[in-house]
Design a protein around this motif. Structure first.
Motif, PDB file in Angstrom:
ATOM      1  N   ARG A 160      26.989  46.225  61.185  1.00  9.80           N
ATOM      2  CA  ARG A 160      25.774  45.647  61.759  1.00  9.80           C
ATOM      3  C   ARG A 160      24.618  46.642  61.667  1.00  9.80           C
ATOM      4  NH1 ARG A 160      27.480  44.516  66.367  1.00  9.80           N
ATOM      5  NH2 ARG A 160      27.731  42.264  66.243  1.00  9.80           N
ATOM      6  N   LEU A 161      24.888  47.884  62.024  1.00 13.87           N
ATOM      7  CA  LEU A 161      23.827  48.893  61.972  1.00 13.87           C
ATOM      8  C   LEU A 161      23.402  49.157  60.538  1.00 13.87           C
ATOM      9  CD1 LEU A 161      25.053  51.447  64.680  1.00 13.87           C
ATOM     10  CD2 LEU A 161      23.436  49.551  64.933  1.00 13.87           C
ATOM     11  N   PHE A 162      24.341  49.146  59.599  1.00 15.22           N
ATOM     12  CA  PHE A 162      23.992  49.322  58.191  1.00 15.22           C
ATOM     13  C   PHE A 162      23.050  48.218  57.723  1.00 15.22           C
ATOM     14  CE2 PHE A 162      25.102  47.797  53.866  1.00 15.22           C
ATOM     15  CZ  PHE A 162      24.533  48.835  53.130  1.00 15.22           C
ATOM     16  N   THR A 163      23.425  46.969  57.987  1.00 17.87           N
ATOM     17  CA  THR A 163      22.638  45.828  57.512  1.00 17.87           C
ATOM     18  C   THR A 163      21.259  45.822  58.143  1.00 17.87           C
ATOM     19  OG1 THR A 163      24.695  44.586  57.249  1.00 17.87           O
ATOM     20  CG2 THR A 163      22.662  43.320  57.228  1.00 17.87           C
ATOM     21  N   ARG A 164      21.190  46.097  59.431  1.00 19.76           N
ATOM     22  CA  ARG A 164      19.893  46.061  60.111  1.00 19.76           C
ATOM     23  C   ARG A 164      19.021  47.259  59.756  1.00 19.76           C
ATOM     24  NH1 ARG A 164      21.310  43.325  66.046  1.00 19.76           N
ATOM     25  NH2 ARG A 164      21.913  41.299  65.160  1.00 19.76           N
ATOM     26  N   THR A 165      19.635  48.404  59.534  1.00 18.09           N
ATOM     27  CA  THR A 165      18.850  49.554  59.081  1.00 18.09           C
ATOM     28  C   THR A 165      18.210  49.260  57.733  1.00 18.09           C
ATOM     29  OG1 THR A 165      20.247  51.140  60.271  1.00 18.09           O
ATOM     30  CG2 THR A 165      18.958  51.986  58.417  1.00 18.09           C
ATOM     31  N   LEU A 166      18.978  48.641  56.852  1.00 20.28           N
ATOM     32  CA  LEU A 166      18.481  48.349  55.511  1.00 20.28           C
ATOM     33  C   LEU A 166      17.326  47.351  55.552  1.00 20.28           C
ATOM     34  CD1 LEU A 166      19.482  49.523  52.832  1.00 20.28           C
ATOM     35  CD2 LEU A 166      20.703  47.395  52.430  1.00 20.28           C
ATOM     36  N   ILE A 167      17.448  46.296  56.379  1.00 19.88           N
ATOM     37  CA  ILE A 167      16.371  45.309  56.411  1.00 19.88           C
ATOM     38  C   ILE A 167      15.132  45.889  57.105  1.00 19.88           C
ATOM     39  CG2 ILE A 167      17.001  44.146  58.583  1.00 19.88           C
ATOM     40  CD1 ILE A 167      15.658  42.554  55.327  1.00 19.88           C
ATOM     41  N   GLU A 168      15.333  46.746  58.088  1.00 21.28           N
ATOM     42  CA  GLU A 168      14.180  47.379  58.737  1.00 21.28           C
ATOM     43  C   GLU A 168      13.413  48.243  57.733  1.00 21.28           C
ATOM     44  OE1 GLU A 168      15.815  49.479  62.025  1.00 21.28           O
ATOM     45  OE2 GLU A 168      16.288  47.644  63.163  1.00 21.28           O
ATOM     46  N   ARG A 169      14.144  48.987  56.909  1.00 23.20           N
ATOM     47  CA  ARG A 169      13.483  49.803  55.896  1.00 23.20           C
ATOM     48  C   ARG A 169      12.793  48.929  54.847  1.00 23.20           C
ATOM     49  NH1 ARG A 169      14.144  55.107  54.293  1.00 23.20           N
ATOM     50  NH2 ARG A 169      14.662  55.358  56.507  1.00 23.20           N
ATOM     51  N   ALA A 170      13.443  47.812  54.483  1.00 23.74           N
ATOM     52  CA  ALA A 170      12.857  46.902  53.497  1.00 23.74           C
ATOM     53  C   ALA A 170      11.556  46.296  54.006  1.00 23.74           C
ATOM     54  CB  ALA A 170      13.848  45.796  53.152  1.00 23.74           C
ATOM     55  N   VAL A 171      11.512  45.991  55.290  1.00 24.98           N
ATOM     56  CA  VAL A 171      10.295  45.429  55.886  1.00 24.98           C
ATOM     57  C   VAL A 171       9.203  46.494  55.979  1.00 24.98           C
ATOM     58  CG1 VAL A 171       9.327  44.478  58.017  1.00 24.98           C
ATOM     59  CG2 VAL A 171      11.519  43.617  57.149  1.00 24.98           C
ATOM     60  N   GLU A 172       9.570  47.664  56.504  1.00 23.85           N
ATOM     61  CA  GLU A 172       8.580  48.702  56.773  1.00 23.85           C
ATOM     62  C   GLU A 172       7.985  49.301  55.497  1.00 23.85           C
ATOM     63  OE1 GLU A 172      10.757  51.481  59.071  1.00 23.85           O
ATOM     64  OE2 GLU A 172      10.864  50.201  60.861  1.00 23.85           O
ATOM     65  N   ARG A 173       8.833  49.555  54.511  1.00 23.75           N
ATOM     66  CA  ARG A 173       8.379  50.306  53.338  1.00 23.75           C
ATOM     67  C   ARG A 173       8.122  49.439  52.115  1.00 23.75           C
ATOM     68  NH1 ARG A 173      11.347  56.214  53.113  1.00 23.75           N
ATOM     69  NH2 ARG A 173      10.874  56.823  55.265  1.00 23.75           N
ATOM     70  N   HIS A 174       8.733  48.249  52.077  1.00 32.07           N
ATOM     71  CA  HIS A 174       8.642  47.457  50.858  1.00 32.07           C
ATOM     72  C   HIS A 174       8.089  46.052  51.092  1.00 32.07           C
ATOM     73  CE1 HIS A 174      10.749  50.737  48.955  1.00 32.07           C
ATOM     74  NE2 HIS A 174      11.752  50.613  49.806  1.00 32.07           N
ATOM     75  N   GLY A 175       7.660  45.751  52.320  1.00 33.26           N
ATOM     76  CA  GLY A 175       6.947  44.512  52.587  1.00 33.26           C
ATOM     77  C   GLY A 175       7.778  43.247  52.601  1.00 33.26           C
ATOM     78  N   VAL A 176       9.093  43.356  52.771  1.00 32.71           N
ATOM     79  CA  VAL A 176       9.914  42.152  52.851  1.00 32.71           C
ATOM     80  C   VAL A 176       9.556  41.359  54.106  1.00 32.71           C
ATOM     81  CG1 VAL A 176      12.283  41.292  53.170  1.00 32.71           C
ATOM     82  CG2 VAL A 176      11.821  43.109  51.512  1.00 32.71           C
ATOM     83  N   GLU A 177       9.450  40.053  53.949  1.00 29.33           N
ATOM     84  CA  GLU A 177       9.181  39.159  55.077  1.00 29.33           C
ATOM     85  C   GLU A 177      10.493  38.526  55.524  1.00 29.33           C
ATOM     86  OE1 GLU A 177       6.630  35.121  56.250  1.00 29.33           O
ATOM     87  OE2 GLU A 177       6.955  35.666  54.144  1.00 29.33           O
ATOM     88  N   VAL A 178      10.762  38.540  56.823  1.00 26.62           N
ATOM     89  CA  VAL A 178      11.965  37.911  57.375  1.00 26.62           C
ATOM     90  C   VAL A 178      11.562  36.651  58.123  1.00 26.62           C
ATOM     91  CG1 VAL A 178      13.934  38.169  58.920  1.00 26.62           C
ATOM     92  CG2 VAL A 178      13.161  40.122  57.566  1.00 26.62           C
ATOM     93  N   VAL A 179      12.187  35.548  57.756  1.00 24.96           N
ATOM     94  CA  VAL A 179      11.908  34.252  58.391  1.00 24.96           C
ATOM     95  C   VAL A 179      13.198  33.734  59.003  1.00 24.96           C
ATOM     96  CG1 VAL A 179      11.218  31.859  57.996  1.00 24.96           C
ATOM     97  CG2 VAL A 179      10.050  33.718  56.781  1.00 24.96           C
ATOM     98  N   ILE A 180      13.161  33.415  60.293  1.00 28.02           N
ATOM     99  CA  ILE A 180      14.314  32.793  60.944  1.00 28.02           C
ATOM    100  C   ILE A 180      14.163  31.283  60.825  1.00 28.02           C
ATOM    101  CG2 ILE A 180      15.608  32.516  63.075  1.00 28.02           C
ATOM    102  CD1 ILE A 180      15.773  35.305  61.810  1.00 28.02           C
ATOM    103  N   GLY A 181      15.054  30.668  60.095  1.00 30.26           N
ATOM    104  CA  GLY A 181      14.985  29.229  59.875  1.00 30.26           C
ATOM    105  C   GLY A 181      16.183  28.753  59.070  1.00 30.26           C
ATOM    106  N   LYS A 182      16.462  27.488  59.149  1.00 32.04           N
ATOM    107  CA  LYS A 182      17.614  26.905  58.455  1.00 32.04           C
ATOM    108  C   LYS A 182      17.194  26.336  57.107  1.00 32.04           C
ATOM    109  CE  LYS A 182      21.206  23.352  58.828  1.00 32.04           C
ATOM    110  NZ  LYS A 182      21.755  22.239  59.658  1.00 32.04           N
TER     111      LYS A 182
END
Length: 410
Positions: free
Chosen positions: A171-193
């Motif tokens: 869990r920490l691995f996956t969330r660390t990676l997405i946090e870095r992707a958002v902060e440094r590479h501009g990935v947008e996360v959308v919660i939706g089905k």
């Protein structure tokens, strides 16, 4: 062909709900200029989807990650996080596993893995445990046991060293990676089905979320894990089923006494029968816990990850196992009782690549118990495939979904 606003269109074709929708009801969006970032939607917030989003964004893509619940809400938050260099040797994922094991080491250096998500090399032991018996004398050739393993154990042998086995907190691995992707590479996360994938002229144009939101895209990656078969577009081509894994997380009585030794147990219950295969993974700071799990059986995967429940009989058995193996793992230390589903295919091989006949639609699923291990190489290979047109880190040909297409030639 049907002309719509001066653009020739094919007639509308609708396939089942939660599947693919080929539509002519909306204007075609103009293709982005050649110097614009490629737009990619990644569906699925587990380790496979997050690694894909991360490596795509590092290559310059404009990435939107869509997740129904929350990042790492299923197996990527409740699995063991065990990594092995060579345990897949001789099988179809040998190259992928070796590349991914090394990528985990590189990512740990990049993301401060030991502090961020408990990355560390460790020794792995195979043990035989018999319930309700006194500890057996060490057999000739047995390796010494860590002090915290003080139950009726015999036949100990080393099956992984600090050079060949390691771990992360998934869990920490996956969330660390997405946090870095958002902060440094501009990935947008959308919660939706995800409701449907929209295709026009044989190419992906957008995805539609429940509630009607439309996300325009040049490519989509379906990293849906055991939920892959809930999408008609995929289930019409191949089957992904869920293998249930029940687990307990313990807070040990003396965290400092728990050494970095993963345990693979053949556990014989007091009532004779076939042994159970149990995994025990101690985790370092920041969590300082011990994870114990068993894979039970194939089950129907519920629509909502929040509806997944562990079975009391398996949880009770795991508590007995933990108590038998180590006096440091008492029932009073239980901090989580949980379950997840491992995504498996009928031929035992992951499905990774572009769907036949649907340009820009990619899939990455079916990694079974090796999803956390193989997530980095899968994500890096998908990023290369989508951006560069081919993968150099892993040869994806044997994973292609095209293998499920049956020829109709006479």
């Amino acid at each position: 062909m049907i002309p719509v606003a001066g653009i020739l269109r094919s007639p509308v074709i609708l396939l089942p709900r939660n599947g693919i929708r080929i539509t002519t009801s909306e204007l075609i969006q103009p293709a982005p200029p050649m110097n614009s970032p490629k737009r990619v939607v990644v569906c699925g917030g587990g380790a496979i989807g997050v690694c894909t989003a991360y490596f795509l964004a590092k290559k310059g893509a404009a990435v939107t990650l869509i997740e129904k619940s929350e990042v790492a809400c299923a197996a990527s938050g409740k699995a063991g996080g065990f990594l092995a260099l060579d345990w897949c040797d001789g099988g179809p994922v040998e190259q992928q596993a070796r590349a991914s094991f090394n990528l985990h080491r590189s990512l740990s250096d990049e993301l401060d893995g030991p502090q961020s998500y408990g990355y560390r090399p460790l020794t792995t032991l195979s043990l035989t445990v018999t319930e309700s018996q006194a500890p057996a004398a060490a057999a000739s050739g047995s390796v010494p046991l860590p002090s915290w393993v003080d139950g009726p154990v015999c036949g100990s042998r080393t099956i992984g060293t600090v050079e060949t086995t390691a771990q992360v907190h998934p869990r920490l691995f996956t969330r660390t990676l997405i946090e870095r992707a958002v902060e440094r590479h501009g990935v947008e996360v959308v919660i939706g089905k995800l409701e449907s994938v929209v295709v026009d002229g044989g190419r992906v144009g957008s995805v539609v979320l429940e509630g009607g939101r439309v996300v325009e895209t040049d490519a989509v990656v379906l990293a849906l894990g055991p939920w892959s078969s809930k999408l008609g577009l995929l289930s019409s081509l191949f089957r992904v089923y869920g293998l249930k894994a029940d687990s307990i997380v313990f807070e040990p009585r003396e965290p400092n006494a728990i050494t970095p030794h993963a345990l693979s147990l053949s556990y014989y219950p007091s009532k004779r029968g076939s042994p159970l295969e149990i995994e025990v993974y101690p985790r370092p700071s920041p969590t300082e816990e011990v994870y114990v799990c068993v894979v039970s059986a194939e089950e129907e995967v519920p629509d909502d990850p929040d509806e997944i429940r562990s079975k009391p009989e398996w949880i009770g058995m795991l508590k007995r196992v933990a108590k038998t193996v180590s006096s440091h793992l008492g029932e009073e230390g239980v901090k989580a009782e949980q379950a997840c589903f491992l995504p498996c295919t009928d031929d035992g091989v992951p499905v990774i690549g572009e769907l036949p006949g649907v340009r820009g639609c990619y899939v990455a699923t079916g990694h079974s118990c090796w999803g956390i291990l193989n997530a980095p190489a899968t994500g890096a290979a998908m990023a290369e495939l989508i951006i560069d047109g081919h993968s150099s880190i892993v040869d994806l040909r044997r994973f292609s979904p095209a293998r499920f297409v049956v020829s109709t030639k006479v």
